[in-house]
Design a protein around this motif. Structure first.
Motif, short mmCIF file in Angstrom:
data_model
loop_
_atom_site.label_atom_id
_atom_site.label_comp_id
_atom_site.label_asym_id
_atom_site.label_seq_id
_atom_site.Cartn_x
_atom_site.Cartn_y
_atom_site.Cartn_z
N LEU A 47 109.29 90.86 -9.61
CA LEU A 47 108.32 91.66 -9.09
C LEU A 47 107.00 92.13 -10.50
N VAL A 48 106.27 90.98 -9.92
CA VAL A 48 105.43 91.93 -10.68
C VAL A 48 103.95 92.23 -9.43
N TYR A 49 103.43 93.38 -10.37
CA TYR A 49 102.84 94.75 -10.14
C TYR A 49 101.16 94.77 -10.72
N PRO A 50 99.63 95.12 -9.81
CA PRO A 50 98.95 95.34 -10.19
C PRO A 50 98.54 96.50 -10.38
N PRO A 51 97.13 97.19 -11.60
CA PRO A 51 97.84 97.91 -12.71
C PRO A 51 97.52 98.81 -12.05
N HIS A 52 98.26 99.90 -11.95
CA HIS A 52 98.36 101.92 -11.67
C HIS A 52 99.55 101.35 -10.25
N VAL A 53 100.13 100.52 -10.24
CA VAL A 53 100.66 101.08 -8.81
C VAL A 53 102.36 100.56 -9.80
N PRO A 54 103.44 102.07 -9.43
CA PRO A 54 104.28 102.46 -9.87
C PRO A 54 105.36 101.40 -9.54
N PHE A 55 106.71 101.26 -10.36
CA PHE A 55 107.53 100.27 -10.15
C PHE A 55 108.06 101.12 -9.62
N ARG A 66 102.42 94.72 -3.74
CA ARG A 66 101.32 95.54 -3.84
C ARG A 66 101.88 97.28 -3.65
N GLY A 67 101.24 98.24 -3.24
CA GLY A 67 101.28 99.81 -3.28
C GLY A 67 101.58 99.55 -2.06
N GLY A 68 102.86 100.86 -1.82
CA GLY A 68 102.63 101.16 -0.54
C GLY A 68 104.84 100.55 0.29
N VAL A 69 105.17 99.74 -0.78
CA VAL A 69 106.14 98.85 -0.07
C VAL A 69 107.18 99.71 -0.08
N GLU A 70 107.94 100.12 0.88
CA GLU A 70 109.11 101.13 0.57
C GLU A 70 110.49 100.17 0.18
N ASP A 71 110.74 101.63 -0.60
CA ASP A 71 112.49 101.00 -1.16
C ASP A 71 113.55 100.21 -0.21
N SER A 72 113.32 100.34 1.29
CA SER A 72 113.90 99.91 1.74
C SER A 72 114.50 98.21 1.99
N ASP A 119 118.63 97.41 -11.35
CA ASP A 119 119.71 96.86 -11.44
C ASP A 119 119.47 95.64 -12.45
N PRO A 120 121.04 94.61 -13.41
CA PRO A 120 120.32 94.06 -13.70
C PRO A 120 120.18 92.69 -13.28
N ARG A 121 119.96 92.34 -12.16
CA ARG A 121 119.36 91.57 -12.19
C ARG A 121 117.22 91.39 -11.50
N LEU A 122 117.08 92.83 -11.63
CA LEU A 122 115.57 93.62 -11.26
C LEU A 122 114.93 92.99 -12.58
N ARG A 123 113.78 92.63 -12.31
CA ARG A 123 112.54 92.35 -13.50
C ARG A 123 111.27 92.98 -12.54
N GLN A 124 110.97 94.14 -13.46
CA GLN A 124 109.94 94.22 -12.78
C GLN A 124 108.92 94.16 -13.79
N ILE A 125 107.15 93.48 -13.45
CA ILE A 125 106.27 93.65 -14.66
C ILE A 125 104.84 93.67 -14.32
N LYS A 126 104.40 94.66 -15.10
CA LYS A 126 103.29 94.28 -15.18
C LYS A 126 101.71 93.67 -14.62
N SER A 127 101.14 93.82 -13.97
CA SER A 127 100.35 92.60 -14.37
C SER A 127 99.07 93.11 -15.16
N PRO A 128 98.14 92.58 -15.79
CA PRO A 128 97.12 92.79 -17.03
C PRO A 128 95.94 93.05 -15.39
N LEU A 129 95.80 91.99 -14.31
CA LEU A 129 94.80 92.02 -13.45
C LEU A 129 95.42 92.09 -12.11
N LYS A 130 94.68 93.03 -10.89
CA LYS A 130 95.09 92.69 -9.61
C LYS A 130 94.45 91.29 -9.27
N GLY A 131 95.75 90.73 -8.40
CA GLY A 131 95.40 89.69 -7.77
C GLY A 131 96.55 88.87 -7.36
#
Length: 320
Positions: A35-43, A13-19, A48-60
């Motif tokens: 890590l799967v994000y809703p639309p419009h939330v930045p990565f 979700r939005g607003g998650v701290e880097d820490s 890190d080679p272990r980190l995969r960030q994916i944008k979901s087409p829908l929020k939920g």
């Protein structure tokens, strides 16, 4: 990374701290983080080679968690939230557990809660004993355990009694067959991913209504996934896993005040279980023959209560 041992999947979700992410990346060993994000939330701007960030087409939560699971390639998979912290040795704990209980479907992490604003950043973790050295509380053994024994022994978790009979009278008095030591939910457990991957295609198929039209509920992938895997591989009376003991392996920070835990229509996701596993009475009792089941969609008491507050028919504001 190719063929990681453990996949940790998280709907964002939005607003998650880097820490929070920096604590997550302290986990040792062959682990991938999806890590799967809703639309419009930045990565996160972290490499890190272990980190995969994916944008979901829908929020939920359902579509984000299922998307993450479809991309999980580890031998084992763990689903958590973006306000939770995992023991850095979780992979070693996982391998130790399944080497001792190779027939288990999962094990549940021991969890400790923290108030919002008091995230356990930098707090040391204590080591868990070797699994073979931890005592086990067996179901129906008739023994009385001291508080210390309860905290420092594992508990057997039987498979959900899905073959229970349909209980029409639960509409009037509430359900009874959900009581007991079994576990309906998927999250906060480390699962054998081969079982999860075998179950996912059938769940994804239930989203199709007809033609281009789909039904993707917002909440909750938790019981939808947990019950689906156990139903697909159902063995009556099986010990499906264990609930680990202290010291904890999972730490959870409460929701922020602007994101309260509100009433959710869980049945809108769980009704999909009926499409897949209509032969199990337990599923009928959950979705149809329960006062909190499908009839709550047609008679939503909490929604009507909120409307009454808005119209001034009730004096105080609703808490949920």
């Amino acid at each position: 990374m190719t063929n990681p041992q453990l996949s940790i999947i998280i709907p964002m979700r939005g607003g998650v701290e880097d820490s929070w992410l920096q604590e997550l990346l302290k986990i040792q060993g062959s682990t991938e983080f999806i890590l799967v994000y809703p639309p419009h939330v930045p990565f996160f701007k972290v490499i890190d080679p272990r980190l995969r960030q994916i944008k979901s087409p829908l929020k939920g939560e359902v579509v984000q968690r299922v998307t993450a699971l479809l991309n999980a390639s580890g031998k084992y998979v763990l689903s958590i939230n973006c306000d939770e912290y995992i023991h850095p040795d979780i992979l070693a704990i996982t391998e130790d557990y399944f080497s001792n209980f190779p027939d288990s479907y999962f094990f549940r992490l021991n969890q400790v809660q923290f108030p919002f604003g008091k995230a356990p950043i930098g707090k040391d973790w204590n080591s868990l004993a070797n699994i073979k050295d931890i005592g086990i509380r067996k179901r129906n053994d008739g023994k009385t355990y001291s508080p210390e024994e309860i905290e420092y022994t594992m508990r057997e978790v039987p498979i959900v009694p899905l073959n229970n009979k349909k209980d029409f009278f639960a509409l009037f008095r509430g359900r009874k067959d959900h009581r007991g030591p079994h576990q309906e939910n998927f999250d906060k457990k480390v699962w054998k991913n081969e079982l999860v991957q075998a179950t996912l295609p059938e769940i994804a198929t239930t989203f199709n209504l007809f033609g281009p039209f789909k039904y993707v509920p917002f909440w909750t992938a938790d019981r939808l996934m947990g019950l689906s895997v156990q139903a697909k591989f159902f063995e009556p009376g099986k010990i499906a896993g264990h609930w680990l003991c202290l010291p904890e392996q999972l730490r959870t920070e409460d929701n922020p005040p602007n994101q309260p835990r509100v009433n959710r229509r869980y049945v809108l996701a769980e009704i999909l279980l009926l499409k897949l596993f209509a032969s199990f009475g337990y599923i009928w009792n959950l979705t149809i023959f329960d006062k909190g089941g499908i009839f709550m969609v047609w008679f939503p008491k909490d929604t009507l209560r909120k409307i009454a507050y808005k119209l001034g028919l009730k004096k105080s504001n609703p808490t949920n």
